[in-house]
Design an enzyme around this catalytic site. Structure first.
Site, PDB file in Angstrom:
ATOM      1  N   GLU A  72       0.883  -1.171   0.000  1.00 17.30           N
ATOM      2  CA  GLU A  72       0.000   0.000   0.000  1.00 17.30           C
ATOM      3  C   GLU A  72       0.914   1.212   0.000  1.00 17.30           C
ATOM      4  OE1 GLU A  72      -3.226  -0.228  -0.260  1.00 17.30           O
ATOM      5  OE2 GLU A  72      -3.531  -2.354   0.146  1.00 17.30           O
ATOM      6  N   CYS A  93      -2.194   9.609   2.099  1.00 14.66           N
ATOM      7  CA  CYS A  93      -1.685   9.032   0.851  1.00 14.66           C
ATOM      8  C   CYS A  93      -2.620   9.240  -0.335  1.00 14.66           C
ATOM      9  CB  CYS A  93      -1.435   7.541   1.047  1.00 14.66           C
ATOM     10  SG  CYS A  93      -2.921   6.652   1.555  1.00 14.66           S
TER      11      CYS A  93
HETATM   12  N1  LIG Z   1      -1.407   3.336   0.290  1.00 16.01           N
HETATM   13  C1  LIG Z   1      -1.580   3.545   1.566  1.00 16.01           C
HETATM   14  O1  LIG Z   1      -2.526   3.043   2.174  1.00 16.01           O
HETATM   15  C2  LIG Z   1      -0.652   4.444   2.320  1.00 16.01           C
HETATM   16  C3  LIG Z   1      -1.016   4.858   3.593  1.00 16.01           C
HETATM   17  C4  LIG Z   1      -0.157   5.692   4.296  1.00 16.01           C
HETATM   18  C5  LIG Z   1       1.035   6.089   3.750  1.00 16.01           C
HETATM   19  N2  LIG Z   1       1.347   5.680   2.498  1.00 16.01           N
HETATM   20  C6  LIG Z   1       2.587   6.144   1.898  1.00 16.01           C
HETATM   21  O2  LIG Z   1       3.618   5.998   2.843  1.00 16.01           O
HETATM   22  C7  LIG Z   1       4.541   7.053   2.777  1.00 16.01           C
HETATM   23  C8  LIG Z   1       4.687   7.735   4.109  1.00 16.01           C
HETATM   24  O3  LIG Z   1       4.636   6.815   5.166  1.00 16.01           O
HETATM   25  P1  LIG Z   1       5.901   6.424   6.033  1.00 16.01           P
HETATM   26  O4  LIG Z   1       6.835   7.590   6.116  1.00 16.01           O
HETATM   27  O5  LIG Z   1       5.443   5.830   7.306  1.00 16.01           O
HETATM   28  O6  LIG Z   1       6.567   5.328   5.116  1.00 16.01           O
HETATM   29  P2  LIG Z   1       7.936   4.552   5.293  1.00 16.01           P
HETATM   30  O7  LIG Z   1       8.082   3.729   4.089  1.00 16.01           O
HETATM   31  O8  LIG Z   1       9.051   5.447   5.672  1.00 16.01           O
HETATM   32  O9  LIG Z   1       7.696   3.624   6.592  1.00 16.01           O
HETATM   33  C9  LIG Z   1       6.725   2.624   6.618  1.00 16.01           C
HETATM   34  C10 LIG Z   1       7.215   1.485   7.489  1.00 16.01           C
HETATM   35  O10 LIG Z   1       8.403   0.947   6.941  1.00 16.01           O
HETATM   36  C11 LIG Z   1       9.415   0.832   7.923  1.00 16.01           C
HETATM   37  N3  LIG Z   1      10.716   1.142   7.320  1.00 16.01           N
HETATM   38  C12 LIG Z   1      11.248   2.368   7.098  1.00 16.01           C
HETATM   39  N4  LIG Z   1      12.450   2.263   6.498  1.00 16.01           N
HETATM   40  C13 LIG Z   1      12.686   0.940   6.357  1.00 16.01           C
HETATM   41  C14 LIG Z   1      13.768   0.188   5.814  1.00 16.01           C
HETATM   42  N5  LIG Z   1      14.841   0.770   5.296  1.00 16.01           N
HETATM   43  N6  LIG Z   1      13.673  -1.156   5.832  1.00 16.01           N
HETATM   44  C15 LIG Z   1      12.583  -1.772   6.319  1.00 16.01           C
HETATM   45  N7  LIG Z   1      11.548  -1.104   6.864  1.00 16.01           N
HETATM   46  C16 LIG Z   1      11.594   0.232   6.887  1.00 16.01           C
HETATM   47  C17 LIG Z   1       9.036   1.838   8.986  1.00 16.01           C
HETATM   48  O11 LIG Z   1       9.520   1.402  10.236  1.00 16.01           O
HETATM   49  C18 LIG Z   1       7.529   1.885   8.912  1.00 16.01           C
HETATM   50  O12 LIG Z   1       6.946   0.939   9.794  1.00 16.01           O
HETATM   51  C19 LIG Z   1       3.996   7.974   1.709  1.00 16.01           C
HETATM   52  O13 LIG Z   1       4.622   7.696   0.495  1.00 16.01           O
HETATM   53  C20 LIG Z   1       2.535   7.600   1.632  1.00 16.01           C
HETATM   54  O14 LIG Z   1       1.937   7.886   0.421  1.00 16.01           O
HETATM   55  C21 LIG Z   1       0.550   4.870   1.779  1.00 16.01           C
HETATM   56  C1  LIG Z   2     -26.197  10.366   7.248  1.00 13.05           C
HETATM   57  C2  LIG Z   2     -26.975  10.778   6.047  1.00 13.05           C
HETATM   58  C3  LIG Z   2     -26.397  10.849   4.791  1.00 13.05           C
HETATM   59  C4  LIG Z   2     -25.015  10.492   4.547  1.00 13.05           C
HETATM   60  C5  LIG Z   2     -23.996  11.183   5.029  1.00 13.05           C
HETATM   61  C6  LIG Z   2     -22.623  10.842   4.800  1.00 13.05           C
HETATM   62  C7  LIG Z   2     -22.257   9.759   3.840  1.00 13.05           C
HETATM   63  C8  LIG Z   2     -21.675  11.534   5.461  1.00 13.05           C
HETATM   64  C9  LIG Z   2     -20.257  11.363   5.319  1.00 13.05           C
HETATM   65  C10 LIG Z   2     -19.417  12.133   6.013  1.00 13.05           C
HETATM   66  C11 LIG Z   2     -17.981  11.983   5.917  1.00 13.05           C
HETATM   67  C12 LIG Z   2     -17.406  11.271   4.779  1.00 13.05           C
HETATM   68  C13 LIG Z   2     -17.197  12.532   6.865  1.00 13.05           C
HETATM   69  C14 LIG Z   2     -15.777  12.462   6.852  1.00 13.05           C
HETATM   70  C15 LIG Z   2     -15.148  11.430   7.301  1.00 13.05           C
HETATM   71  C16 LIG Z   2     -13.730  11.319   7.179  1.00 13.05           C
HETATM   72  C17 LIG Z   2     -13.133  10.138   7.241  1.00 13.05           C
HETATM   73  C18 LIG Z   2     -13.907   8.929   7.502  1.00 13.05           C
HETATM   74  C19 LIG Z   2     -11.702  10.091   7.018  1.00 13.05           C
HETATM   75  C20 LIG Z   2     -11.080   8.973   6.756  1.00 13.05           C
HETATM   76  C21 LIG Z   2      -9.688   8.992   6.428  1.00 13.05           C
HETATM   77  C22 LIG Z   2      -9.057   7.942   5.934  1.00 13.05           C
HETATM   78  C23 LIG Z   2      -9.739   6.664   5.723  1.00 13.05           C
HETATM   79  C24 LIG Z   2      -7.660   8.081   5.597  1.00 13.05           C
HETATM   80  C25 LIG Z   2      -6.953   7.133   4.994  1.00 13.05           C
HETATM   81  C26 LIG Z   2      -5.599   7.371   4.656  1.00 13.05           C
HETATM   82  C27 LIG Z   2      -4.852   6.502   3.962  1.00 13.05           C
HETATM   83  C28 LIG Z   2      -5.323   5.198   3.517  1.00 13.05           C
HETATM   84  C29 LIG Z   2      -3.486   6.836   3.581  1.00 13.05           C
HETATM   85  O1  LIG Z   2      -2.865   7.756   4.069  1.00 13.05           O
HETATM   86  C30 LIG Z   2     -27.177  11.252   3.587  1.00 13.05           C
HETATM   87  C31 LIG Z   2     -26.465  12.374   2.893  1.00 13.05           C
HETATM   88  C32 LIG Z   2     -27.268  10.065   2.666  1.00 13.05           C
HETATM   89  C33 LIG Z   2     -28.584  11.719   3.943  1.00 13.05           C
HETATM   90  C34 LIG Z   2     -29.201  10.999   5.050  1.00 13.05           C
HETATM   91  C35 LIG Z   2     -28.384  11.108   6.289  1.00 13.05           C
END
Ligand SMILES: NC(=O)c1ccc[n+]([C@@H]2O[C@H](COP(=O)([O-])OP(=O)(O)OC[C@H]3O[C@@H](n4cnc5c(N)ncnc54)[C@H](O)[C@@H]3O)[C@@H](O)[C@H]2O)c1
Ligand SMILES: CC1=C(/C=C/C(C)=C/C=C/C(C)=C/C=C/C=C(C)/C=C/C=C(C)/C=C/C=C(\C)C=O)C(C)(C)CCC1
Length: 536
Positions: free
Chosen positions: A223, A257
């Protein structure tokens, strides 16, 4: 808040191998195969998260300056919801499934798909959503019946320590454990043989993980990040687009991300879009983001300096924000109007609160720049008419996409989530989390009584008609000709319009109706002549 955070302590390197070995033994004892056991473990985890909620909130505040709303909605409640969803569905998912597309001859063998646990799994978390991105995959791995080692990110040390406490309090230590540390501990972990590695983080470390997994051919879920484009056409609603993209880029101070890395806007509406961004900033943070409880901080000085350097390198014009404070790890949401697709703000993933905005002549140019910048980003965000957003989707590739919004698809907890190409491989969340951590094992059961019926498979073959006997039963007939066109059987030829266009189809249909009428008339005459009894 008055809570005492546990200290972050790296796991002694010399203990790692024996801990992993212990978990491997547990897996082979089949303890985690029992579905009720998994459900109980997950439920205990739920309550430990509830009981340690204040510690999680405090840890997220200390690690990232996360406010209450974000920490609850994207960390605490997020993983609790996940647990409830998994435990509600687990028994159903764990049942053997009958296999689809099985021909009559093979039905006797009752082909089915069993959801087998993989074994011992390593989950490596990232710093930015420390709880969600560590416990989320771990919940999937527990649901799948695996034993699990979680290695949270050392860059959110308070959250990592709280997760370790929660795991110790709630989970069976023979099955699930938390190993703390950074590169040295990871090196030792990567020397172990895993049945799957689930990694969230940067592409560079993703490569290290993949290389380490290769000698054992260990499957890896990655990811990773991406340079995600947002595209705003002149037909979009400027206020809506600006507010939604601002939401995506101010959450967690831009350390998300899936948020957009840059926005391409039709030149005609560029000024109006920028003005709406400025208005949105005032509305979101009336007293400025620094004074807001809701606005986060860079995770550490390294991250702060990296984002600062990107901003220092831009040839664009800062039109909103731009202030920063290294002591407080604060960077203001900063809107920069750029003109060069090679700008420092386009070259790398910012992973910070930078909003580069670039004017484009038309949608084709926007799509071209997006594809040149990153062919396979994690997300694409399209604002415009239906025809325009359809075109954007059809001309780009990405892990996921939100139409008329920034990163909304990523906030739907039960929607499969993952990257594509170099933004990641494999997906999880919702049912996908379960599928990610099980092996879909195909199983048949051949009844003993069938042996004489199946005897044609045994040699000797030469000089017998065994092939002819079996092929009549097993071989399919092509429904296409040598030019690749679909061939229709005579029944479908008669009942459908078939090939040859509407006219010939209509002719065939009338022919069919004519034959039916003629038959009916014939039967009526024979009835009248007393040859057939009358039709009721
Ligand atoms: N796709 C996703 O769901 C998602 C979510 C969050 C972050 N990210 C991406 O991650 C990056 C930022 O996160 P981060 O700084 O924690 O990432 P990172 O790659 O620096 O670290 C992630 C993990 O890898 C380990 N790690 C770091 N260096 C390492 C090495 N040399 N060898 C082995 N393991 C090592 C760390 O301890 C940590 O647990 C961004 O590029 C972001 O887009 C992706
Ligand atoms: C309740 C009613 C309705 C629906 C309402 C809805 C759908 C409301 C939604 C509100 C939201 C989306 C609020 C914001 C939430 C933020 C969240 C959950 C953030 C999450 C962040 C994440 C998962 C980050 C991930 C990061 C990653 C993977 C990497 O870095 C209606 C409108 C249908 C009407 C009836 C009532």
């Amino acid at each position: 808040m008055g809570v005492q955070l546990p200290p972050f302590e790296s796991t002694p390197i010399e203990n790692i191998s024996s801990t992993v070995d212990g978990l491997r033994q547990t897996f082979w004892s089949s303890k985690t195969r029992d579905v009720q056991f998994r459900i109980k473990q997950l439920r205990k985890l739920y309550w430990a998260i509830e009981d340690n909620k204040d510690l999680i909130l405090e840890a997220c505040k200390k690690d990232l300056g996360k406010g209450f709303f974000e920490a609850m909605i994207a960390e605490v409640a997020w993983v609790q919801n996940d647990i409830i969803f998994m435990t509600d569905n687990l028994e159903k998912w764990c049942k053997d499934e009958s296999a689809p597309d099985i021909g009559l001859a093979n039905k006797f063998m009752r082909p089915k798909i069993r959801k087998d646990p993989l074994g011992i799994v390593l989950v490596v978390g990232a710093f930015n959503f420390p709880i969600q991105l560590s416990f989320g995959p771990m919940i999937g791995a527990i649901s799948g019946g695996n034993t699990v080692v979680l290695k949270p990110s050392e860059n959110s040390p308070n959250s990592a320590a709280v997760m370790q406490k929660i795991m110790k309090e709630s989970l069976d230590p023979d099955c699930y454990t938390c190993i703390q540390g950074s590169i040295p501990e990871m090196k030792v972990l990567l020397e172990e043989k895993w049945d799957k590695i689930f990694f969230t983080g940067s592409a560079n470390v993703g490569k290290i993980i993949t290389k380490a997994a290769a000698p054992n051919l260990t499957p890896v879920v990655l990811e990773l990040g991406g340079r995600n484009p947002a595209i705003v056409t002149r037909k979009a609603d400027m206020r809506l687009a600006a507010r939604r993209l601002l939401w995506a880029k101010t959450m967690n101070a831009g350390q998300v991300c899936i948020s957009q890395n840059y926005t391409l806007v039709d030149k005609e509406v560029l000024d109006s879009f920028v003005n709406e961004l400025k208005a949105g900033l005032k509305e979101f943070f009336p007293n400025g983001p620094k004074a807001s409880e809701d606005y986060g901080r860079m995770v550490n000085l390294g991250a702060f300096n990296r984002v600062k350097k990107m901003l220092d390198g831009t040839t664009g014009k800062i039109v909103a924000g731009g202030t920063m404070d290294a002591d407080d790890l604060f960077i203001e949401p900063t809107v920069v109007v750029i003109t060069d697709p090679e700008d420092s703000l386009m070259r790398d993933e910012s992973f910070g609160p930078l909003l580069p905005v670039m004017g484009v002549d038309n949608l084709d140019q926007a799509i071209h720049i997006a594809n040149q910048t990153h062919r396979t980003p994690l997300g694409v965000y399209a604002f415009g008419s239906k025809a325009e957003t359809d075109k954007i989707l059809a001309s780009t590739t990405s892990g996921g996409a939100s139409i008329n919004d920034g990163m909304f698809h990523g906030t739907v907890g039960t929607l499969a989530f993952g990257g594509v190409g170099d933004s990641g491989s494999g997906s999880y969340r919702g049912k996908a989390s379960f599928d990610c951590f099980v092996h879909h094992r195909s199983i048949t059961h051949t009844p003993s009584w069938m042996d004489s019926l199946l005897a044609a498979r045994y040699p000797p073959f030469a000089g017998t008609n065994k092939y002819e006997k079996l092929s009549g039963m097993l071989l399919k007939k092509p429904n296409f000709d040598r030019a690749g066109n679909t061939k229709l059987g005579w029944i479908s030829w008669l009942f459908t319009l078939g090939t040859g266009g509407l006219f010939r189809g209509a002719l065939r249909a009338s022919l069919l109706v004519g034959v039916a009428v003629a038959l009916r008339l014939l039967m009526d005459r024979r009835t009248m002549n007393g040859i057939l009894p009358p039709v009721e």
